[in-house]
Design a protein around this motif. Sequence first.
Motif, mmCIF file in Angstrom:
data_model
loop_
_atom_site.group_PDB
_atom_site.id
_atom_site.type_symbol
_atom_site.label_atom_id
_atom_site.label_comp_id
_atom_site.label_asym_id
_atom_site.label_seq_id
_atom_site.Cartn_x
_atom_site.Cartn_y
_atom_site.Cartn_z
ATOM 1 N N LYS A 56 -35.900 -19.187 -29.379
ATOM 2 C CA LYS A 56 -37.097 -19.884 -29.873
ATOM 3 C C LYS A 56 -37.767 -19.089 -30.987
ATOM 4 O O LYS A 56 -38.263 -19.658 -31.953
ATOM 5 C CB LYS A 56 -38.069 -20.147 -28.729
ATOM 6 N N LYS A 57 -37.761 -17.753 -30.868
ATOM 7 C CA LYS A 57 -38.321 -16.909 -31.932
ATOM 8 C C LYS A 57 -37.552 -17.079 -33.231
ATOM 9 O O LYS A 57 -38.100 -16.962 -34.312
ATOM 10 C CB LYS A 57 -38.275 -15.428 -31.536
ATOM 11 N N ARG A 58 -36.265 -17.355 -33.113
ATOM 12 C CA ARG A 58 -35.419 -17.540 -34.300
ATOM 13 C C ARG A 58 -35.548 -18.950 -34.880
ATOM 14 O O ARG A 58 -34.898 -19.273 -35.857
ATOM 15 C CB ARG A 58 -33.953 -17.267 -33.964
ATOM 16 N N GLY A 59 -36.334 -19.804 -34.225
ATOM 17 C CA GLY A 59 -36.541 -21.152 -34.745
ATOM 18 C C GLY A 59 -35.524 -22.170 -34.273
ATOM 19 O O GLY A 59 -35.388 -23.233 -34.867
ATOM 20 N N VAL A 60 -34.802 -21.857 -33.208
ATOM 21 C CA VAL A 60 -33.815 -22.789 -32.675
ATOM 22 C C VAL A 60 -34.549 -23.964 -32.040
ATOM 23 O O VAL A 60 -35.533 -23.786 -31.329
ATOM 24 C CB VAL A 60 -32.913 -22.087 -31.629
ATOM 25 N N LYS A 61 -34.065 -25.150 -32.310
ATOM 26 C CA LYS A 61 -34.684 -26.350 -31.755
ATOM 27 C C LYS A 61 -34.522 -26.347 -30.240
ATOM 28 O O LYS A 61 -33.483 -25.938 -29.725
ATOM 29 C CB LYS A 61 -34.036 -27.604 -32.339
ATOM 30 N N PRO A 62 -35.540 -26.839 -29.529
ATOM 31 C CA PRO A 62 -35.488 -26.833 -28.057
ATOM 32 C C PRO A 62 -34.242 -27.501 -27.481
ATOM 33 O O PRO A 62 -33.694 -27.046 -26.484
ATOM 34 C CB PRO A 62 -36.752 -27.590 -27.644
ATOM 35 N N GLN A 63 -33.759 -28.571 -28.123
ATOM 36 C CA GLN A 63 -32.578 -29.264 -27.607
ATOM 37 C C GLN A 63 -31.319 -28.420 -27.747
ATOM 38 O O GLN A 63 -30.327 -28.657 -27.057
ATOM 39 C CB GLN A 63 -32.385 -30.643 -28.241
ATOM 40 N N ALA A 115 -23.641 -13.076 -28.056
ATOM 41 C CA ALA A 115 -22.925 -14.360 -28.029
ATOM 42 C C ALA A 115 -23.863 -15.499 -28.422
ATOM 43 O O ALA A 115 -23.469 -16.396 -29.179
ATOM 44 C CB ALA A 115 -22.335 -14.609 -26.642
ATOM 45 N N ALA A 116 -25.105 -15.469 -27.938
ATOM 46 C CA ALA A 116 -26.078 -16.509 -28.290
ATOM 47 C C ALA A 116 -26.392 -16.465 -29.783
ATOM 48 O O ALA A 116 -26.433 -17.504 -30.456
ATOM 49 C CB ALA A 116 -27.354 -16.339 -27.477
ATOM 50 N N ARG A 117 -26.591 -15.262 -30.311
ATOM 51 C CA ARG A 117 -26.900 -15.120 -31.735
ATOM 52 C C ARG A 117 -25.740 -15.634 -32.599
ATOM 53 O O ARG A 117 -25.938 -16.387 -33.551
ATOM 54 C CB ARG A 117 -27.208 -13.662 -32.063
ATOM 55 N N HIS A 118 -24.521 -15.265 -32.221
ATOM 56 C CA HIS A 118 -23.351 -15.710 -32.991
ATOM 57 C C HIS A 118 -23.168 -17.223 -32.902
ATOM 58 O O HIS A 118 -22.784 -17.862 -33.885
ATOM 59 C CB HIS A 118 -22.093 -14.980 -32.526
ATOM 60 N N LEU A 150 -25.617 -23.055 -37.446
ATOM 61 C CA LEU A 150 -26.255 -23.134 -38.760
ATOM 62 C C LEU A 150 -25.223 -23.308 -39.865
ATOM 63 O O LEU A 150 -25.402 -24.112 -40.783
ATOM 64 C CB LEU A 150 -27.082 -21.872 -39.035
ATOM 65 N N ARG A 151 -24.136 -22.566 -39.773
ATOM 66 C CA ARG A 151 -23.088 -22.684 -40.788
ATOM 67 C C ARG A 151 -22.472 -24.073 -40.783
ATOM 68 O O ARG A 151 -22.216 -24.652 -41.831
ATOM 69 C CB ARG A 151 -21.996 -21.640 -40.550
ATOM 70 N N HIS A 163 -21.668 -29.225 -43.316
ATOM 71 C CA HIS A 163 -21.260 -30.458 -42.657
ATOM 72 C C HIS A 163 -21.061 -31.589 -43.659
ATOM 73 O O HIS A 163 -21.923 -31.894 -44.457
ATOM 74 C CB HIS A 163 -22.304 -30.876 -41.631
ATOM 75 N N ASN A 164 -19.915 -32.188 -43.612
ATOM 76 C CA ASN A 164 -19.636 -33.410 -44.352
ATOM 77 C C ASN A 164 -19.253 -34.457 -43.321
ATOM 78 O O ASN A 164 -18.368 -34.226 -42.511
ATOM 79 C CB ASN A 164 -18.468 -33.223 -45.332
#
Length: 176
Positions: free
Chosen positions: A32-39, A71-74, A80-81, A86-87
């Motif tokens: 959450k601190k990194r801005g990850v969406k709750p879902q 593992a969570a960070r990666h 994000l990548r 994404h196409n």
Amino acid sequence: MSTANRTAQDRADFTAFVKGEEVEADLGKILKKRGVKPQDVGDITQYALMRLWERWDTTPKDDRLRLARRAARHRWIDILRSKHHHNPVVDPMDTWLTETVDPASDPATLATQRQLVRALVNSLPATQRTVFVYTLDGMPPREIAKELELMESTVRSHLRHGRNRLRTLLVADDSA
């Protein structure tokens, strides 16, 4: 040892570690601190716990929490990548142009019109094209914004620019 051959004691130790260290809460707070969406937090946390379980036997006790965090960070970086690069695999124009129409329509005229529309809309940049097609399907900008993970104002801007570009192309086509 494969994860299928783990003993009941291994499972109990893993469960005790996850609960005792409050790994899920810890990972959730970090994400959450990194801005990850709750879902996405729950999915990333579960992925990290699966990676920890896979390496449970080979990871020293002092490094287990660090492994879960890494593992969570990666996983978050991978997400994000993939969103950045994404196409869409499915072209929304395909479904829009193949919908059924009035059976009394002349098939040749209809085919020609579809070809013209496809050529004009395909000349738009990818995001403008996607927003335009979603709009043609009746989806409001707010829903399009959620679907594409954009701000609603950005969706409206893409739509406005796409319409202007199509208008210019149609005027150029008519004068030719």
